[in-house]
Design an enzyme around this catalytic site. Structure first.
Site, PDB file in Angstrom:
ATOM      1  N   TYR A  33       0.825  -1.207   0.000  1.00  0.00           N
ATOM      2  CA  TYR A  33       0.000   0.000   0.000  1.00  0.00           C
ATOM      3  C   TYR A  33       0.856   1.251   0.000  1.00  0.00           C
ATOM      4  CZ  TYR A  33       0.957   0.939   4.984  1.00  0.00           C
ATOM      5  OH  TYR A  33       1.567   1.237   6.177  1.00  0.00           O
ATOM      6  N   ARG A  52       7.874   3.775  -5.029  1.00  0.00           N
ATOM      7  CA  ARG A  52       8.008   2.837  -3.905  1.00  0.00           C
ATOM      8  C   ARG A  52       6.988   1.710  -4.016  1.00  0.00           C
ATOM      9  NH1 ARG A  52       7.734   5.274   1.995  1.00  0.00           N
ATOM     10  NH2 ARG A  52       5.534   5.453   1.437  1.00  0.00           N
ATOM     11  N   ARG A 100      -7.654 -20.378  -0.532  1.00  0.00           N
ATOM     12  CA  ARG A 100      -6.576 -20.217   0.441  1.00  0.00           C
ATOM     13  C   ARG A 100      -5.492 -21.285   0.287  1.00  0.00           C
ATOM     14  NH1 ARG A 100      -4.707 -21.407   5.500  1.00  0.00           N
ATOM     15  NH2 ARG A 100      -3.869 -19.610   6.646  1.00  0.00           N
ATOM     16  N   HIS A 102      -0.947 -21.010   0.811  1.00  0.00           N
ATOM     17  CA  HIS A 102       0.099 -20.011   1.019  1.00  0.00           C
ATOM     18  C   HIS A 102       0.877 -19.676  -0.255  1.00  0.00           C
ATOM     19  CE1 HIS A 102      -0.843 -21.013   5.115  1.00  0.00           C
ATOM     20  NE2 HIS A 102       0.016 -20.110   5.579  1.00  0.00           N
ATOM     21  N   LYS A 149       6.502  -2.011   1.781  1.00  0.00           N
ATOM     22  CA  LYS A 149       5.360  -1.379   2.467  1.00  0.00           C
ATOM     23  C   LYS A 149       4.149  -2.304   2.350  1.00  0.00           C
ATOM     24  CE  LYS A 149       3.321   3.171   3.223  1.00  0.00           C
ATOM     25  NZ  LYS A 149       3.491   3.133   4.672  1.00  0.00           N
ATOM     26  N   LEU A 207      11.350   1.302   6.530  1.00  0.00           N
ATOM     27  CA  LEU A 207      10.689   1.730   5.301  1.00  0.00           C
ATOM     28  C   LEU A 207      11.463   2.933   4.745  1.00  0.00           C
ATOM     29  CD1 LEU A 207       8.106   1.273   3.551  1.00  0.00           C
ATOM     30  CD2 LEU A 207       7.258   3.339   4.654  1.00  0.00           C
TER      31      LEU A 207
HETATM   32  N1  PDD Z   1       3.201   5.168   7.043  1.00  0.00           N
HETATM   33  N2  PDD Z   1       7.918   4.052   8.477  1.00  0.00           N
HETATM   34  C1  PDD Z   1       6.800   3.325   8.489  1.00  0.00           C
HETATM   35  C2  PDD Z   1       6.820   1.989   9.155  1.00  0.00           C
HETATM   36  C3  PDD Z   1       5.627   3.806   7.870  1.00  0.00           C
HETATM   37  O1  PDD Z   1       4.507   3.054   7.878  1.00  0.00           O
HETATM   38  C4  PDD Z   1       5.635   5.086   7.272  1.00  0.00           C
HETATM   39  C5  PDD Z   1       4.427   5.662   6.590  1.00  0.00           C
HETATM   40  C6  PDD Z   1       6.839   5.819   7.285  1.00  0.00           C
HETATM   41  C7  PDD Z   1       6.956   7.170   6.622  1.00  0.00           C
HETATM   42  O2  PDD Z   1       6.923   7.032   5.234  1.00  0.00           O
HETATM   43  P1  PDD Z   1       6.412   8.216   4.304  1.00  0.00           P
HETATM   44  O3  PDD Z   1       7.225   9.409   4.653  1.00  0.00           O
HETATM   45  O4  PDD Z   1       6.684   7.707   2.941  1.00  0.00           O
HETATM   46  O5  PDD Z   1       4.950   8.424   4.583  1.00  0.00           O
HETATM   47  C8  PDD Z   1       7.960   5.275   7.891  1.00  0.00           C
HETATM   48  C9  PDD Z   1       1.942   5.549   6.441  1.00  0.00           C
HETATM   49  C10 PDD Z   1       1.679   7.020   6.497  1.00  0.00           C
HETATM   50  C11 PDD Z   1       0.838   4.705   7.049  1.00  0.00           C
HETATM   51  O6  PDD Z   1       1.099   3.533   7.251  1.00  0.00           O
HETATM   52  O7  PDD Z   1      -0.249   5.208   7.300  1.00  0.00           O
END
Ligand code: PDD
Length: 285
Positions: A33, A52, A100, A102, A149, A207
């Protein structure tokens, strides 16, 4: 105003938007996401987010559901239909729907896409941006591919709840050697007593924050000293300033870590200036 969501090729009423119980996002968290900020109608750092997303898909050997151009059109249509002038867009791509099991489903299974948008209604992020937040440190229990992500966020959920239970807005996750990796949904930063801005270097441990990358460019353009290195909880507690960044919480001051007040307990001068510099390129919150 009724909200509209995009699900697998259709624009549908938000309350009626649904995924199959066999969607791999539901069964395995097998999906990725992005969260993109909208400020004054502009999708902030959109191409960085889509790069990303494409990288996350590649790392998980998932197919690209649509071209980047087509995905942008869907996002802008969701923004338009939901009148999002200031708020967030959410994009999720799943490996698709299959009985389902894996292992990956057959290549014929098409990836699923969900896009939603919302105008910011709560004032919490603005308050956090103005006054700063408290952070709790907890062990980092996540898998080792935090650069992806993925919607598989159970460890983040548990940590965020522990923070909320302790009256904190964010949890900072701590690796086995006592170094902070990042927040549950944000990048962690400190400012040393010599005004050096410090954040963990890119690796699979964190991340690769879009806001992080752009803020680093802003920091360098303004000539601040900066170090990309890991820092411990103790170093953070004794730092002059600390802050977090994410799409929805850009440069948000941290004024307390566990029981320790950071600096004088108010957003520090470097953080304040970074808020201004970042707002100048990405729009104010
Ligand atoms: N989260 N680290 C983690 C684990 C994150 O989930 C996020 C962003 C960031 C910051 O990334 P960015 O600057 O690209 O938003 C760092 C989003 C906002 C969320 O999960 O809602």
């Amino acid at each position: 105003m009724p909200r509209t969501a995009y699900v697998n090729g259709h624009y549908v009423a938000y309350d009626e938007a649904m995924l199959s119980i066999d969607d791999r996002a539901v069964q395995f968290g097998d999906s990725v996401y992005e969260v993109v900020a909208v400020r004054r109608g502009h999708l902030v750092e959109l191409d960085d987010h889509l790069s990303r997303l494409e990288r996350s898909l590649r790392e998980l050997r998932m197919a690209q559901p649509r071209s980047r151009t087509a995905l942008k059109l869907i996002m802008k249509e969701i923004q338009r239909r939901n009148h999002v002038h200031n708020g967030l867009l959410y994009v999720q791509v799943t490996r698709g729907v299959a009985p389902r099991n894996h292992k990956f489903p057959s290549a014929a299974v098409r990836p699923g896409i969900v896009v939603t948008g919302k105008s910011r209604i709560d004032q919490e992020s603005v308050l956090a941006w103005q006054k700063g937040v408290k952070v709790l440190t907890v062990p980092d229990d996540r898998w080792r591919r935090r650069d992806v992500k993925s919607t598989n966020l159970l460890a983040n959920v548990m940590a965020k709840q522990a923070a909320a239970d302790a009256g904190c807005r964010e949890a900072w996750l701590v690796d086995d050697d006592g170094f902070v990796t990042e927040g549950t949904s944000s990048t962690a930063w400190i400012v040393s007593r010599t005004s050096c801005i410090i954040t963990r270097p890119l690796s699979n441990d964190i991340l690769h924050g879009v806001t992080r990358g752009n803020l680093l460019r802003v920091i360098e353009a303004h000539g601040y000293s900066v170090e990309e290195r890991a820092f411990t909880v103790t170093e953070a507690e004794h730092a002059d300033e600390a802050f977090i960044t994410s799409a929805n919480n850009p440069v948000t001051p941290v004024v307390q870590i566990n029981d320790t007040i950071v600096g004088n307990g108010e957003p520090g001068p470097v953080t304040r200036r970074l808020q201004e510099h970042y707002a100048a390129v990405a729009g104010a919150l």
